[in-house]
Every structure is written in C-alpha cells, then in structure tokens.
Design an enzyme around this catalytic site. Sequence first.
Site, PDB file in Angstrom:
ATOM      1  N   ARG A 180       2.146  -1.798  -6.567  1.00 53.06           N
ATOM      2  CA  ARG A 180       1.967  -1.058  -7.274  1.00 53.06           C
ATOM      3  C   ARG A 180       3.540   0.037  -7.041  1.00 53.06           C
ATOM      4  O   ARG A 180       4.172   0.895  -8.613  1.00 53.06           O
ATOM      5  CB  ARG A 180       0.602   0.320  -6.249  1.00 53.06           C
ATOM      6  CG  ARG A 180       0.647   1.664  -7.219  1.00 53.06           C
ATOM      7  CD  ARG A 180      -0.451   2.557  -6.133  1.00 53.06           C
ATOM      8  NE  ARG A 180      -1.317   1.666  -5.836  1.00 53.06           N
ATOM      9  CZ  ARG A 180      -2.361   1.879  -5.767  1.00 53.06           C
ATOM     10  NH1 ARG A 180      -2.448   2.816  -7.663  1.00 53.06           N
ATOM     11  NH2 ARG A 180      -3.766   1.163  -6.078  1.00 53.06           N
TER      12      ARG A 180
ATOM     13  N   GLU B  59       4.514  -6.780   0.964  1.00 53.52           N
ATOM     14  CA  GLU B  59       3.786  -7.124  -0.377  1.00 53.52           C
ATOM     15  C   GLU B  59       3.613  -6.169  -1.935  1.00 53.52           C
ATOM     16  O   GLU B  59       2.670  -5.195  -1.704  1.00 53.52           O
ATOM     17  CB  GLU B  59       2.153  -6.852   0.076  1.00 53.52           C
ATOM     18  CG  GLU B  59       2.666  -8.651   0.690  1.00 53.52           C
ATOM     19  CD  GLU B  59       1.133  -9.560   1.031  1.00 53.52           C
ATOM     20  OE1 GLU B  59       0.801 -10.338   1.067  1.00 53.52           O
ATOM     21  OE2 GLU B  59       0.251  -8.817   0.322  1.00 53.52           O
TER      22      GLU B  59
ATOM     23  N   GLY C 163       0.719  -1.062   0.391  1.00 53.05           N
ATOM     24  CA  GLY C 163       0.010   0.110  -0.239  1.00 53.05           C
ATOM     25  C   GLY C 163       0.530   1.292   0.274  1.00 53.05           C
ATOM     26  O   GLY C 163       0.072   2.784   0.127  1.00 53.05           O
TER      27      GLY C 163
ATOM     28  N   CYS D  93     -17.871   3.217 -26.692  1.00 55.17           N
ATOM     29  CA  CYS D  93     -19.461   4.239 -26.484  1.00 55.17           C
ATOM     30  C   CYS D  93     -19.918   4.024 -24.989  1.00 55.17           C
ATOM     31  O   CYS D  93     -20.937   3.318 -24.428  1.00 55.17           O
ATOM     32  CB  CYS D  93     -20.086   3.237 -27.629  1.00 55.17           C
ATOM     33  SG  CYS D  93     -21.733   3.199 -27.477  1.00 55.17           S
TER      34      CYS D  93
ATOM     35  N   TYR E   9     -11.870   5.433  -9.395  1.00 52.74           N
ATOM     36  CA  TYR E   9     -11.070   6.602  -8.904  1.00 52.74           C
ATOM     37  C   TYR E   9     -11.194   7.342  -8.856  1.00 52.74           C
ATOM     38  O   TYR E   9     -10.950   8.078  -7.901  1.00 52.74           O
ATOM     39  CB  TYR E   9      -9.836   5.043  -7.858  1.00 52.74           C
ATOM     40  CG  TYR E   9     -10.111   3.558  -7.985  1.00 52.74           C
ATOM     41  CD1 TYR E   9     -10.716   3.289  -7.098  1.00 52.74           C
ATOM     42  CD2 TYR E   9      -8.836   3.220  -9.013  1.00 52.74           C
ATOM     43  CE1 TYR E   9     -10.774   1.623  -7.021  1.00 52.74           C
ATOM     44  CE2 TYR E   9      -8.655   2.265  -8.811  1.00 52.74           C
ATOM     45  CZ  TYR E   9      -9.829   1.321  -7.740  1.00 52.74           C
ATOM     46  OH  TYR E   9      -9.398  -0.260  -7.550  1.00 52.74           O
TER      47      TYR E   9
END
Length: 432
Positions: free
Chosen positions: A294, A291, A249, A362, A335
């Site tokens: 990102r 972990e 995180g 679309c 987000y």
Amino acid sequence: MFVSDCLTVNQKGHLSIGGCDTVDLAHQYGTPLMAMDEDTIRAHCRAFRQSIDRCYDGNGLVLYASKAFSCKAIYRLAKEEGLGVDVVSGGELYTALQAGFPAERIYFHGNNKTREELEMALDNGVGRIVVDNLTELQTLDKLAGEKGKKADILFRIKPGIDAHTHQFIRTGQIDSKFGLALENGEAMEGVKKALTYQNINLCGMHCHIGSQIHDISPFELAGEVMMGFLHQVKEQTGHVMQELNLGGGFGVKYTDEDHPIPYEDYMERVSTAVKAKAKEYGLPVPFILLEPGRSIIATAGITLYTVGAVKEIKDIRNYVSIDGGMTDNPRYALYQSSYDILVANRANEPKDYTATIAGKCCESGDLIQENASIQKPQPGDILAVQATGAYNYSMASNYNRIPRPAVVFVSGGKSREVIRRESYEDLCRNDV
C-alpha cells in the site's frame, strides 16, 4: 486538497496527474479509469530501498507486496528498482514469472497454499516459501523430497501484537487465520519439527502485524518480540536464524486527517530496536526483509469516473451516481474507508457541495463515500477519487457483469495502458 505531490491543477482548472490532464485521460481511455503516476511509485520504491541501505548497512531486501496491485507492468518496475516481490497465490506468482521477474527474489506467502501452488513454487525455484502452518510444512517437505529439492522457508509467526487497525486488517494477534502463535508454543513446535525434516531449510522468521498503521511503536515491539523468539530458538535448538521479515503495514495518506510517518522514521527506530536486541542476545543482526505494498502504490493512483444522475433528496442527502462503484473499489463497503474526492474538470473551484457518491451496482451498499465535500457536479463531469492505487483493482470484481476498468501509467505528461479495459466478450469468455 491533494494526498500526493503527483496531483496538481493545470491552467484549464483541471486535475492533473503526472503532468497528464485527467479529463483528457478520461476521454482518451474511457471511464472508469485508474491512472497511476509511475514516478511516484519509483520514488517510494527507492525510499524504502535507501532506508534498508542506511539503517541495515544494505543487509536486507525490500519486497513489493503485490497483493496491493498485481500486473506485469508493476513487476517489471519492481525488477528495475531492485526490489523483490511478495506473492500470495499461484496467479500472482504466474504473473510475476510471465513478466520476467527473477524467481530467486520472489517470496511466496499464503495461509492455504494448494499442492499445485507449492509445486509451482518449487519447480520455478522461488527464493523463499513462507510457511503458515504445520500441515503446509509437512506437505512441502513431502513434495520437495519427491522432486529431489530442498525448500528454503520462513515461518509466519503471530507475535501477539494488536496494531489498533480495523479488525479485518489486524494479523499479528493470536486470533488470526495467519501463522503460528508464540503464546501457546506452536511456533516453537513448528521450528523444532522443521529442523527434523530432510527437505526443509529453515532460513528465518516472518511476521506482519496489520495494515494502515500510523504508529511506530507496534513495529518496534514486533522487532523486539521477534528477536526474542530468535534468541529462544537458538537457546532451545542451537539453530541461528539468518533472516527476519518484519512485514509491511505502513500507513499512508488517504485524506487530510491522515498523518503518515515518513518511511525513514520507521526504519530508523525499528532498526535501532532490532540491533539492540541482537547485541543483548549475542545474535548477528539478521538479513532484514520488508513488505511494503500500500505504501508504495496507494497515493500514486486515482480513479476517474463519469458522473451520471445527480439525485437531491431534500433534507436527506444528495446522491451523485458514477459509472463504477464497488466493482472497482470495494473498500468503502468493506472497511468504510475514507477518500478525498473532487470533480476533476472543476478542480480549481471550491468544494461547497456535500454528496454521497453512489456506484451503479444493484446494491444499496454500493457507495464510494458518504457526506463527501466536492464541487457541485453535473452529469457528464469527471469525478476523481484519490489514493486508489492499492487494493482497488486487485479487489475488483465483475458483480452485475460489469467489466473491470483499464489502468494507465503516467509519467512526464505521457500515458500508457498497462491493463486493458475488459469487454463484454471477456466476461463471457469462460462461459460454456
């Protein structure tokens, strides 16, 4: 202007990544195209690994959170860099195994693993299964018994911490689909049940409080809370946990408004908190797992598009349409994620044009960014969206039957394809 050191402007005035001209990449491989700088990915892997070595005396393991971006090439890279990996589905597990990743360094997460996925994990000897709930615990014990195996597990715990991120990426508070809560006693109930099962080996605990966090204090608090729980477990059961997974995180830089904290600062302060609590409670410092996903991959990647129509609605807004969109990057729709964007073939020019970047789906909400400052574009220009390495390709879809893009790794001015572009034939392959 740039969120990563791997991006520069070359002598042609073009954006360059890893020494490769992005305009040349777009022409060679087509667009949309994801380009990732391999050297940046490796540098981030090493920064985390070195932090474990320094702050925990090497008593730990960095797990690449592969939900951020999963393919054979990234698993091979993680193996070469001495990392473990965190997988959250049978598909990610299968891909890692197909890439030759050592099963004993694979940790299998997920709030609703199927029976087939648990069997796959047991049959291949994954390092740890991170158990999410009591139903899974019971199922896993039964399956392991049928196979004559003993499952090594961690419990996923909700430490009751609000990490102040978007509501969809907060996972540490009690109202979350993930894990067992401390507040209502279900976490301790799970521990006591696990210790009675014959086919379960409870190795430790896991927590993850959210994503894109730009503050160290929630991580410190999580470490303290989890050490407190390990102490309670010892007091009530006599069982001493050997492992503590503190999740990921860590915040990254998407735009100039983001100010990520150096990874080593996280490690230094959190390790100090963990060690202090271990001393206070008379516990050994557990084997620490992290972990990052990102924070390893995000800023190493960019996405290149070709500009199509430019629609200027007087006194309203300017729309710049691209040949991709929410099919390869749904994060703005989900987000309202911010990105830094530029015209790659005019990277040396000032950003004096304001536009909404519109995808080709679309769907009115198919936008990549609103009110973005970019160079004034023309049809045929190459648009570059920065910091798209994480949760872009992995969340891509075939909405409107749009093929997913190719992905290339770049290093030292050379490029190689690691995921081929989907064809129309690929889209119909499973139709009957």
